[in-house]
Enzyme design. Structure first.
Site, PDB file in Angstrom:
ATOM      1  N   GLY A  87      93.463 176.368  29.233  1.00  0.00           N
ATOM      2  CA  GLY A  87      93.121 177.731  29.627  1.00  0.00           C
ATOM      3  C   GLY A  87      91.672 178.123  29.406  1.00  0.00           C
ATOM      4  N   ALA A  90      90.498 180.450  32.298  1.00  0.00           N
ATOM      5  CA  ALA A  90      91.079 181.791  32.162  1.00  0.00           C
ATOM      6  C   ALA A  90      90.349 182.563  31.070  1.00  0.00           C
ATOM      7  CB  ALA A  90      92.571 181.704  31.842  1.00  0.00           C
ATOM      8  N   ASP A 131      98.200 181.676  32.978  1.00  0.00           N
ATOM      9  CA  ASP A 131      97.027 181.419  32.126  1.00  0.00           C
ATOM     10  C   ASP A 131      96.295 182.711  31.785  1.00  0.00           C
ATOM     11  OD1 ASP A 131      97.605 178.807  32.690  1.00  0.00           O
ATOM     12  OD2 ASP A 131      95.521 178.235  33.061  1.00  0.00           O
TER      13      ASP A 131
HETATM   14  O1  PMV Z   1      94.990 175.428  34.729  1.00  0.00           O
HETATM   15  P1  PMV Z   1      95.966 174.859  33.756  1.00  0.00           P
HETATM   16  O2  PMV Z   1      95.801 173.420  33.561  1.00  0.00           O
HETATM   17  O3  PMV Z   1      95.977 175.615  32.479  1.00  0.00           O
HETATM   18  O4  PMV Z   1      97.453 174.989  34.408  1.00  0.00           O
HETATM   19  C1  PMV Z   1      97.913 176.083  35.098  1.00  0.00           C
HETATM   20  C2  PMV Z   1      99.389 176.077  35.236  1.00  0.00           C
HETATM   21  C3  PMV Z   1      99.927 175.810  36.640  1.00  0.00           C
HETATM   22  O5  PMV Z   1     101.293 176.229  36.621  1.00  0.00           O
HETATM   23  C4  PMV Z   1      99.840 174.338  36.984  1.00  0.00           C
HETATM   24  C5  PMV Z   1      99.179 176.603  37.719  1.00  0.00           C
HETATM   25  C6  PMV Z   1      99.362 178.103  37.623  1.00  0.00           C
HETATM   26  O6  PMV Z   1      98.468 178.814  38.112  1.00  0.00           O
HETATM   27  O7  PMV Z   1     100.382 178.567  37.108  1.00  0.00           O
END
Ligand code: PMV
Length: 309
Positions: A87, A90, A131
């Site tokens: 994250g 994010a 996230d």
């Molecule tokens: O961006 P990450 O690696 O933290 O993963 C996000 C999670 C997913 O379900 C793969 C994508 C989403 O937007 O929910």
């Protein structure tokens, strides 16, 4: 005058990828934080380099969506490894949006969560709010397709809607294993979407992840490490079938399992990180290190985004 904010990283306990298709997901904030400092300036920079729409897409879209005009000098310092599935992107969006939106007073968590989700959509093409909402709220978050107890906010995109709830986090010990391989979320989400649209089999797997996540909610509430761990390991197998694991992730999961209740990849996969639920964090960390991973013993339930004084 400069202002600083910080936001936590997160790990998804159950439900990644399936959540993009409206299935539930559970995520918790971890005690790895990203700090963002904002100062007035004569030209826009990020960590001393000129701000670029291409290289700094999350920052660029966060500024645009906040409605801010005029140059800013931004500095970030992160304990969250980037591209690790924990994250970090994010946290960049939420910490910067909190600063920009609080310039006229305090910011609302819901407003930051909505705008940070829009940033992810703009950069990744497809996303769920898991996230960004976890980075805003901190603690634990349950995303579901209907309103329930402890509802924080509802986020909608086209025909899809997500109800974001607060989720109490019991005392459980997790170790993260970062493969050291940076993977970007967008292409993995797009790959699962193609698979989902083409085969009933992939749609069934996504339903099965949703079902397992629903069971996980009850087990998490009871603090049932054995039950939750079992579901995590099952979820890892299902995510592997969806094609988002990697040999490195599988190696770290196998290495952690003998000393864990369960282990799985977390986030988008394809590299990035795995997590293990354990009461033997030292042994699990060592096993991860021996297989070339970078272990982090983390505490969960960390506070969400905040302005630092
Ligand atoms: O961006 P990450 O690696 O933290 O993963 C996000 C999670 C997913 O379900 C793969 C994508 C989403 O937007 O929910």
């Amino acid at each position: 005058m400069s202002q600083t904010s910080s936001a936590p990283g997160k790990m998804i306990l159950l439900g990644e990828h399936a959540v993009v298709f409206g299935q539930p997901a559970i995520a918790v904030a971890v005690n790895l934080r990203l700090r963002c400092r904002m100062e007035p300036a004569t030209s826009s920079t990020l960590n001393g380099a000129p701000l670029s729409e291409i290289s700094h897409s999350y920052v660029h879209h966060a500024i645009r969506l906040s409605g801010h005009e005029g140059p800013l000098a931004l500095t970030t310092a992160s304990e969250i490894p980037s591209g690790s599935g924990l994250g970090s992107s994010a946290a960049v969006s939420t910490s910067l949006l909190a600063l920009l939106l609080s310039r006229r007073g305090s910011f609302s968590g819901e407003d930051v969560a909505r705008k940070a989700f829009e940033v992810e959509l703009a950069v990744q093409g497809r996303a769920s709010p898991v996230d960004t909402s976890t980075s805003v709220h901190g603690r634990g978050v349950l995303i579901d397709n209907a309103p329930g107890e402890n509802l924080l906010w509802r986020i909608q995109k086209d025909s899809r809607e997500w109800y974001v709830h607060h989720c109490d986090v019991p005392r459980l010990t997790f170790v993260i294993g970062f493969t050291g391989i940076r993977a970007s979320t967008g292409p993995l989400v797009a790959k699962v979407k193609r698979y989902h649209d083409r085969t009933v089999f992939a749609r069934d797997i996504i339903q099965e992840i949703g079902q397992l996540t629903r069971e996980g909610i009850t087990r998490l509430r009871r603090g049932d490490a054995v039950g939750l761990g079992e579901l995590m390991t099952k979820d890892h197998r299902l995510l592997t079938i969806l094609g988002v694991s990697s040999p490195e992730l599988d190696r770290l999961v196998s290495a952690a399992l003998p000393d864990s209740y369960g282990a799985k990849l977390t986030g988008a996969g394809g590299g990035g990180s795995m997590i293990a639920l354990t009461d033997r964090p030292k042994q699990v960390s060592e096993a991860i290190r021996l297989k070339g991973g970078i272990p982090y013993e983390v505490a969960i339930g960390e506070d969400g985004v905040r302005i630092e004084h």
